[in-house]
Design a protein around this motif. Structure first.
Motif, PDB file in Angstrom:
ATOM      1  N   SER A  40     -71.547  34.792  24.310  1.00 39.83           N
ATOM      2  CA  SER A  40     -71.720  33.367  23.390  1.00 39.83           C
ATOM      3  C   SER A  40     -72.149  33.693  22.712  1.00 39.83           C
ATOM      4  O   SER A  40     -72.916  32.840  22.180  1.00 39.83           O
ATOM      5  N   GLU A  41     -73.458  34.835  22.867  1.00 36.18           N
ATOM      6  CA  GLU A  41     -74.729  34.902  21.912  1.00 36.18           C
ATOM      7  C   GLU A  41     -74.822  34.308  19.922  1.00 36.18           C
ATOM      8  O   GLU A  41     -75.729  33.873  19.476  1.00 36.18           O
ATOM      9  N   GLU A  42     -73.163  35.639  19.598  1.00 36.81           N
ATOM     10  CA  GLU A  42     -73.004  35.291  18.596  1.00 36.81           C
ATOM     11  C   GLU A  42     -73.019  33.697  17.839  1.00 36.81           C
ATOM     12  O   GLU A  42     -72.923  32.665  16.808  1.00 36.81           O
ATOM     13  N   ALA A  43     -71.735  33.177  18.756  1.00 37.14           N
ATOM     14  CA  ALA A  43     -71.398  31.965  19.015  1.00 37.14           C
ATOM     15  C   ALA A  43     -72.373  30.774  18.848  1.00 37.14           C
ATOM     16  O   ALA A  43     -71.960  29.782  18.529  1.00 37.14           O
ATOM     17  N   VAL A 101     -61.158  21.218  25.332  1.00 38.79           N
ATOM     18  CA  VAL A 101     -60.406  20.247  24.581  1.00 38.79           C
ATOM     19  C   VAL A 101     -60.058  18.336  25.066  1.00 38.79           C
ATOM     20  O   VAL A 101     -59.258  18.106  23.765  1.00 38.79           O
ATOM     21  N   HIS A 102     -59.623  18.336  25.655  1.00 36.37           N
ATOM     22  CA  HIS A 102     -60.893  17.319  25.850  1.00 36.37           C
ATOM     23  C   HIS A 102     -61.455  16.734  25.041  1.00 36.37           C
ATOM     24  O   HIS A 102     -61.500  15.775  24.046  1.00 36.37           O
ATOM     25  N   ARG A 103     -63.232  17.039  24.910  1.00 35.26           N
ATOM     26  CA  ARG A 103     -64.164  17.095  24.147  1.00 35.26           C
ATOM     27  C   ARG A 103     -63.980  16.707  22.362  1.00 35.26           C
ATOM     28  O   ARG A 103     -64.519  16.903  21.539  1.00 35.26           O
ATOM     29  N   SER A 104     -63.234  17.837  22.770  1.00 37.27           N
ATOM     30  CA  SER A 104     -62.616  18.412  20.881  1.00 37.27           C
ATOM     31  C   SER A 104     -62.065  17.020  20.311  1.00 37.27           C
ATOM     32  O   SER A 104     -62.296  17.355  19.124  1.00 37.27           O
ATOM     33  N   ALA A 105     -61.497  16.115  21.082  1.00 42.77           N
ATOM     34  CA  ALA A 105     -61.438  14.637  20.070  1.00 42.77           C
ATOM     35  C   ALA A 105     -62.347  13.771  19.335  1.00 42.77           C
ATOM     36  O   ALA A 105     -62.198  13.364  18.566  1.00 42.77           O
ATOM     37  N   ALA A 106     -63.364  14.056  19.803  1.00 47.39           N
ATOM     38  CA  ALA A 106     -64.955  13.859  19.553  1.00 47.39           C
ATOM     39  C   ALA A 106     -65.589  14.777  18.521  1.00 47.39           C
ATOM     40  O   ALA A 106     -67.368  14.021  18.388  1.00 47.39           O
ATOM     41  N   ALA A 107     -65.056  15.759  18.026  1.00 48.72           N
ATOM     42  CA  ALA A 107     -65.954  16.543  17.431  1.00 48.72           C
ATOM     43  C   ALA A 107     -65.494  16.865  16.118  1.00 48.72           C
ATOM     44  O   ALA A 107     -63.982  16.478  16.014  1.00 48.72           O
ATOM     45  N   ASP A 108     -66.006  17.516  15.813  1.00 49.33           N
ATOM     46  CA  ASP A 108     -65.629  17.965  13.929  1.00 49.33           C
ATOM     47  C   ASP A 108     -65.448  19.601  14.035  1.00 49.33           C
ATOM     48  O   ASP A 108     -64.554  20.447  13.205  1.00 49.33           O
ATOM     49  N   LEU A 109     -66.089  20.460  14.544  1.00 46.10           N
ATOM     50  CA  LEU A 109     -65.550  21.922  14.955  1.00 46.10           C
ATOM     51  C   LEU A 109     -65.963  21.876  16.294  1.00 46.10           C
ATOM     52  O   LEU A 109     -66.680  21.572  16.475  1.00 46.10           O
ATOM     53  N   VAL A 110     -65.106  23.059  16.964  1.00 46.13           N
ATOM     54  CA  VAL A 110     -65.457  23.584  18.508  1.00 46.13           C
ATOM     55  C   VAL A 110     -65.488  25.239  18.199  1.00 46.13           C
ATOM     56  O   VAL A 110     -64.626  25.725  17.365  1.00 46.13           O
ATOM     57  N   ILE A 111     -66.625  25.503  18.956  1.00 43.47           N
ATOM     58  CA  ILE A 111     -66.974  27.130  18.602  1.00 43.47           C
ATOM     59  C   ILE A 111     -66.688  27.066  19.693  1.00 43.47           C
ATOM     60  O   ILE A 111     -67.314  27.660  20.692  1.00 43.47           O
ATOM     61  N   VAL A 112     -65.759  29.038  20.433  1.00 45.45           N
ATOM     62  CA  VAL A 112     -66.249  29.574  20.966  1.00 45.45           C
ATOM     63  C   VAL A 112     -66.394  31.170  20.751  1.00 45.45           C
ATOM     64  O   VAL A 112     -66.148  31.778  19.814  1.00 45.45           O
ATOM     65  N   GLY A 113     -66.885  32.324  21.858  1.00 43.50           N
ATOM     66  CA  GLY A 113     -67.079  33.261  21.692  1.00 43.50           C
ATOM     67  C   GLY A 113     -65.588  34.390  22.114  1.00 43.50           C
ATOM     68  O   GLY A 113     -65.119  33.675  22.463  1.00 43.50           O
ATOM     69  N   ALA A 114     -65.230  34.873  21.407  1.00 39.00           N
ATOM     70  CA  ALA A 114     -64.428  36.207  21.844  1.00 39.00           C
ATOM     71  C   ALA A 114     -65.592  37.675  21.935  1.00 39.00           C
ATOM     72  O   ALA A 114     -66.157  38.389  20.868  1.00 39.00           O
ATOM     73  N   ALA A 153     -59.990  30.515  24.622  1.00 41.02           N
ATOM     74  CA  ALA A 153     -59.949  30.383  22.529  1.00 41.02           C
ATOM     75  C   ALA A 153     -58.354  29.861  22.296  1.00 41.02           C
ATOM     76  O   ALA A 153     -58.318  29.501  21.691  1.00 41.02           O
ATOM     77  N   HIS A 154     -57.621  31.119  23.588  1.00 40.94           N
ATOM     78  CA  HIS A 154     -56.323  30.813  23.261  1.00 40.94           C
ATOM     79  C   HIS A 154     -55.343  29.140  23.164  1.00 40.94           C
ATOM     80  O   HIS A 154     -55.291  28.794  22.525  1.00 40.94           O
ATOM     81  N   ARG A 155     -56.391  28.315  24.611  1.00 41.23           N
ATOM     82  CA  ARG A 155     -55.954  26.915  24.896  1.00 41.23           C
ATOM     83  C   ARG A 155     -56.572  26.421  23.504  1.00 41.23           C
ATOM     84  O   ARG A 155     -55.866  25.286  23.086  1.00 41.23           O
ATOM     85  N   ALA A 198     -56.444  22.031  20.827  1.00 46.14           N
ATOM     86  CA  ALA A 198     -57.704  21.413  19.454  1.00 46.14           C
ATOM     87  C   ALA A 198     -57.442  20.441  18.912  1.00 46.14           C
ATOM     88  O   ALA A 198     -56.229  20.257  18.099  1.00 46.14           O
ATOM     89  N   GLN A 199     -58.239  19.709  18.796  1.00 47.81           N
ATOM     90  CA  GLN A 199     -57.859  18.676  18.336  1.00 47.81           C
ATOM     91  C   GLN A 199     -59.119  18.589  16.876  1.00 47.81           C
ATOM     92  O   GLN A 199     -58.985  17.278  16.077  1.00 47.81           O
ATOM     93  N   CYS A 200     -59.386  19.415  16.890  1.00 48.97           N
ATOM     94  CA  CYS A 200     -60.319  19.572  15.342  1.00 48.97           C
ATOM     95  C   CYS A 200     -59.892  20.607  15.142  1.00 48.97           C
ATOM     96  O   CYS A 200     -60.058  21.577  15.935  1.00 48.97           O
ATOM     97  N   PRO A 201     -61.218  21.349  14.223  1.00 49.51           N
ATOM     98  CA  PRO A 201     -61.152  22.847  13.439  1.00 49.51           C
ATOM     99  C   PRO A 201     -61.621  23.550  14.793  1.00 49.51           C
ATOM    100  O   PRO A 201     -62.593  23.493  15.385  1.00 49.51           O
ATOM    101  N   VAL A 202     -61.228  25.025  14.516  1.00 51.68           N
ATOM    102  CA  VAL A 202     -61.295  26.205  16.255  1.00 51.68           C
ATOM    103  C   VAL A 202     -62.356  27.400  15.393  1.00 51.68           C
ATOM    104  O   VAL A 202     -61.781  28.138  14.323  1.00 51.68           O
ATOM    105  N   ALA A 203     -63.580  27.422  15.606  1.00 54.56           N
ATOM    106  CA  ALA A 203     -64.025  28.480  15.470  1.00 54.56           C
ATOM    107  C   ALA A 203     -64.180  29.571  16.143  1.00 54.56           C
ATOM    108  O   ALA A 203     -64.148  29.192  17.866  1.00 54.56           O
ATOM    109  N   VAL A 204     -64.007  31.188  16.192  1.00 53.79           N
ATOM    110  CA  VAL A 204     -63.916  31.625  17.293  1.00 53.79           C
ATOM    111  C   VAL A 204     -64.999  33.102  16.999  1.00 53.79           C
ATOM    112  O   VAL A 204     -64.615  33.593  15.345  1.00 53.79           O
TER     113      VAL A 204
END
Length: 291
Positions: free
Chosen positions: A162-165, A245-258, A273-275, A280-286
């Motif tokens: 998660s450091e880079e994320a 996923v639940h909190r993505s409804a109130a976000a502009d971008l959700v970010i996770v590491g891989a 990340a797969h889920r 997600a209800q907003c863009p997803v950054a991996v």
């Protein structure tokens, strides 16, 4: 010279939000934008009628796709420098190759050839699972795509992934001037049992405190580097993928590491990340972390 944002385009309606999102992101960071279409039209040159001398129909279609995307980008923000290219490769390979010289790769959630009903196209999934640069899959509802929540969501996983994320998330929150919502999930081991609620509370508190301590360690350096970013940190019990996923409804971008293990050529994408890429209800950054 700063590396461009690279957007995969294919002429589908699904790529249009990705182009718009990428234009806004390029303007935010002062980066050039590169629109790429991977096409194997040469394979079909002998089977497709030519439209003109040296201009097979499939090549003409490929050129039209990137030209239309560039025109759309120019209308959205004429100050963003835009370049285009048709690459003689399939879409996934083209984007992965481009990712070696990109600040980030950006794709839509569904491609022109995807079957109706699929939540995420095969190209977006493969690129997110294999690229060695950040990948943003532009998906979500109207509110999530418009960027009006003024909130970035970071799923804080293990320190080794998660450091880079985390650095990516702080840069995004700083560039947008918005709140960074950081979530660290924890779970009670299945083997832990107790006869009373009071006895069960202590082990649960220990796991929560451990998650909080790990979160503090993960955020410490990034908070020092970006003191102006407003951070809201939360530890939650339960599956991380469900909470995010639940909190993505109130976000502009959700970010996770891989994780990205050197020498491993298969898909490298965790369950969280797969889920998110599918729901997600907003863009997803991996954001990949080399292991």
């Amino acid at each position: 010279m700063e590396l461009p944002l690279v957007v995969g385009v294919d002429g589908s309606d699904g790529c249009l939000p990705a182009v718009d999102w990428a234009v806004d992101e390029a303007a935010r960071y002062g980066l050039p934008l590169r629109l790429v279409y991977g096409s194997l039209w040469e394979r079909y040159e002998g089977h497709t009628p030519s439209v003109g001398p040296g201009r097979p129909a499939r090549q003409l279609m490929a050129d039209h796709i990137v030209a239309s995307a560039a025109e759309r980008a120019g209308r959205r923000n004429p100050d963003v420098k835009v370049s285009t290219e048709v690459l003689l490769s399939d879409a996934t390979d083209a984007l992965l190759q481009e990712g070696n010289n990109a600040t980030a790769l950006i794709t839509g959630s569904r491609g022109r050839s995807e079957l109706k009903g699929l939540l995420l196209g095969s190209v977006g999934l493969a690129v997110a699972a294999r690229a060695h640069c950040p990948v943003v899959v532009v998906r979500g509802d109207k509110a999530g795509l418009s960027g009006t929540h003024e909130r970035i969501l970071l799923g804080a996983g293990d320190p080794g992934t998660s450091e880079e994320a985390t650095r990516f998330a702080f840069r995004e929150a700083e560039a947008r001037g918005c709140v960074l919502d950081v979530v660290r999930a924890w779970r009670r081991p299945a083997h832990e049992t107790a006869d009373t609620a009071a006895a069960a509370e202590a082990p649960g508190r220990d796991h929560e405190e451990r998650a909080s301590t790990e979160l503090d360690g993960l955020l410490r350096d990034a908070m020092a580097d970006h003191p102006g970013v407003r951070v809201q940190r939360t530890t939650v019990e339960g599956p991380a993928r469900k909470a995010l996923v639940h909190r993505s409804a109130a976000a502009d971008l959700v970010i996770v590491g891989a994780r990205r293990r050197q020498g491993h050529f298969g898909l490298q994408l965790g369950r969280v990340a797969h889920r998110l890429l599918h729901h997600a209800q907003c863009p997803v950054a991996v954001v990949p972390q080399r292991v």
